[in-house]
Enzyme design. Structure first.
Site, short mmCIF file in Angstrom:
data_model
loop_
_atom_site.label_atom_id
_atom_site.label_comp_id
_atom_site.label_asym_id
_atom_site.label_seq_id
_atom_site.Cartn_x
_atom_site.Cartn_y
_atom_site.Cartn_z
N HIS A 123 1.29 -3.34 4.05
CA HIS A 123 1.44 -2.39 2.95
C HIS A 123 0.85 -2.96 1.68
O HIS A 123 0.90 -4.16 1.43
CB HIS A 123 2.89 -1.93 2.77
CG HIS A 123 3.88 -2.95 2.31
ND1 HIS A 123 4.07 -3.27 0.99
CD2 HIS A 123 4.79 -3.69 3.00
CE1 HIS A 123 5.03 -4.16 0.88
NE2 HIS A 123 5.49 -4.45 2.08
N ASP A 141 4.47 -10.38 -0.42
CA ASP A 141 5.05 -9.15 0.14
C ASP A 141 4.37 -7.98 -0.57
O ASP A 141 4.81 -7.59 -1.65
CB ASP A 141 6.56 -9.17 -0.08
CG ASP A 141 7.28 -7.98 0.51
OD1 ASP A 141 6.63 -7.20 1.23
OD2 ASP A 141 8.47 -7.81 0.23
N GLU A 160 5.69 1.24 0.49
CA GLU A 160 6.67 0.68 1.43
C GLU A 160 7.95 0.28 0.71
O GLU A 160 9.05 0.46 1.24
CB GLU A 160 6.06 -0.53 2.15
CG GLU A 160 6.90 -1.06 3.31
CD GLU A 160 7.92 -2.12 2.91
OE1 GLU A 160 8.73 -2.51 3.78
OE2 GLU A 160 7.92 -2.57 1.74
N GLU A 161 7.80 -0.29 -0.47
CA GLU A 161 8.94 -0.88 -1.17
C GLU A 161 9.95 0.14 -1.69
O GLU A 161 11.00 -0.23 -2.19
CB GLU A 161 8.46 -1.77 -2.32
CG GLU A 161 7.63 -2.98 -1.90
CD GLU A 161 8.44 -4.03 -1.15
OE1 GLU A 161 9.66 -3.83 -0.96
OE2 GLU A 161 7.86 -5.05 -0.75
N ASP A 215 4.11 -7.79 7.98
CA ASP A 215 4.81 -7.87 6.71
C ASP A 215 5.29 -9.30 6.49
O ASP A 215 4.87 -10.23 7.18
CB ASP A 215 5.98 -6.89 6.71
CG ASP A 215 6.34 -6.36 5.33
OD1 ASP A 215 6.25 -7.13 4.35
OD2 ASP A 215 6.72 -5.18 5.23
N HIS A 227 10.53 -11.06 -3.32
CA HIS A 227 10.86 -10.17 -4.43
C HIS A 227 11.17 -10.96 -5.70
O HIS A 227 12.15 -10.72 -6.39
CB HIS A 227 12.01 -9.22 -4.06
CG HIS A 227 11.61 -8.17 -3.08
ND1 HIS A 227 12.25 -6.95 -2.99
CD2 HIS A 227 10.63 -8.14 -2.15
CE1 HIS A 227 11.67 -6.23 -2.05
NE2 HIS A 227 10.69 -6.93 -1.52
#
Length: 360
Positions: free
Chosen positions: A66, A181, A213-214, A236, A324
């Site tokens: 993604h 990510d 995606e997030e 991922d 994140h």
């Protein structure tokens, strides 16, 4: 790792691309994929699909990273020239304070800022013990008024991304950057596409860069509907458990020990026959791997596997420290072994094998 791979990773993490604003990462994807793909397709949300031709009537194999990273959006500008923001994706407040960010204006200009809050000098002893709420944070761009900020072209809805330079940590194989990510999954998809280009693959491969995606695995819904694959993979990142304070129950994967084959996460239960097939290929070729469970997060496979009438799907992830946050770390061996495993798996997915996987 080759200089070409290093440049690909640098280009991908340098891109600024939050959910709903993935243009820069999509441009990197297309610029790389156009040399190998037979056709470039898009869905209506902005996901990009690089297709390789294969034998007529052969199975369609989707492998998707993604494009988006967790970030922010400008929400409002105060009269004094500070910027309120909306989070995009899952953020923990304690990793945000005092971090530098970049605001991308509609004109493409970059405005540098820092996330600010009250200093400890003015906080009570009780307040210092309490995590600072994201809703009370703001971005300081060095402006003195709302008019000055607006004069720079900043407005509500503008993209805000973490600021950090890509770095190989102290001549090791550990790589530090923002947005692993999921720029690392995107890089894997692109490298697998390149590897398959001149091989006698018994299928029709689709390398994909999904959007959004997030914020709920959204682009994967639409891109999978475009492709209608027979088998799909989500490429991922996954949680690493090899840092102080992490328990085996939280995560037990280690950087450098191979790709993670995700058997269960918050978005899906891995397709059993497909997982067994991938494990068998890894064992056959001596490619290291880690079986893992990620109950606190999902991947695009969560949308892929319930597309259409159902698609056997599996997440293959690269273990990542400090997900994140502004400062995530991966291991280059995991990148290379994930590329190798995915390439070899797809080369073996002929019609008979896919039928066996689907029907057990």
């Amino acid at each position: 790792m080759s200089m070409k791979d290093d440049q690909l990773l640098m280009d991908l993490v340098a891109a600024r691309a939050v959910p709903g604003n993935e243009k820069q990462a999509r441009e990197v994807f297309v610029n790389y994929a156009k040399d190998f793909a037979d056709e470039i397709l898009y869905d209506g949300l902005g996901s990009v699909i690089a297709k390789l031709e294969g034998p007529k009537g052969s199975p369609k194999i989707m492998f998707a990273g993604h494009l988006d990273e967790v970030g922010f959006m400008v929400k409002a500008i105060t009269d004094e020239g500070f910027i309120e923001f909306q989070t995009l994706g899952g953020w923990w407040g304690q990793v945000l304070l005092a971090q530098q960010v970049e605001i991308t204006t509609r004109a493409g200009n970059i405005i540098h800022g820092v996330i600010g809050s009250k200093p400890p000098h003015v906080l009570s002893a009780e307040a210092r013990k309490t995590p600072y709420e994201i809703s009370k944070m703001f971005i300081d761009v060095g402006a003195s008024s709302k008019e000055e900020v607006e004069g720079w072209g900043i407005r509500a809805g503008d993209m805000v991304t973490p600021y950090i330079e890509y770095r190989r940590l102290n001549h090791t194989k550990f790589l530090l950057a923002k947005a692993w990510d999921n720029r690392i999954g995107t890089a894997v998809a692109l490298r697998v596409l390149e590897n398959l280009k001149d091989t006698d693959h018994p299928n029709i491969p689709y390398a994909v860069g999904n959007v959004q995606e997030e914020v709920g695995l959204r682009g994967a819904k639409t891109s999978t509907n475009v492709i209608q694959p027979d088998i799909s993979f989500a490429l991922d990142t996954g949680t690493a458990g090899d840092t102080p304070g992490m328990t085996k129950e939280e995560a037990d994967s280690k950087l450098g020990k191979g790709p993670q084959i995700v058997l269960f996460d918050a978005s899906m239960i891995a397709h059993k026959e497909l997982a067994n097939f991938v494990i068998d290929v890894a064992d056959e070729l001596g490619i290291p791997y880690q079986l893992t469970f990620i109950p606190g997060g999902g991947t695009d496979a969560g949308s892929q596997h319930v597309s259409g009438t159902g698609v056997p799907s599996l997440p293959i992830t690269v273990a990542t420290r400090y997900l994140h946050s502004h400062t995530s770390i991966i291991h280059e061996d995991d990148f290379e072994n994930t590329v190798k495993l995915m390439t070899e798996v797809i080369k073996r997915l002929d019609k008979d094998t896919v039928e066996k996987i689907i029907h057990g």
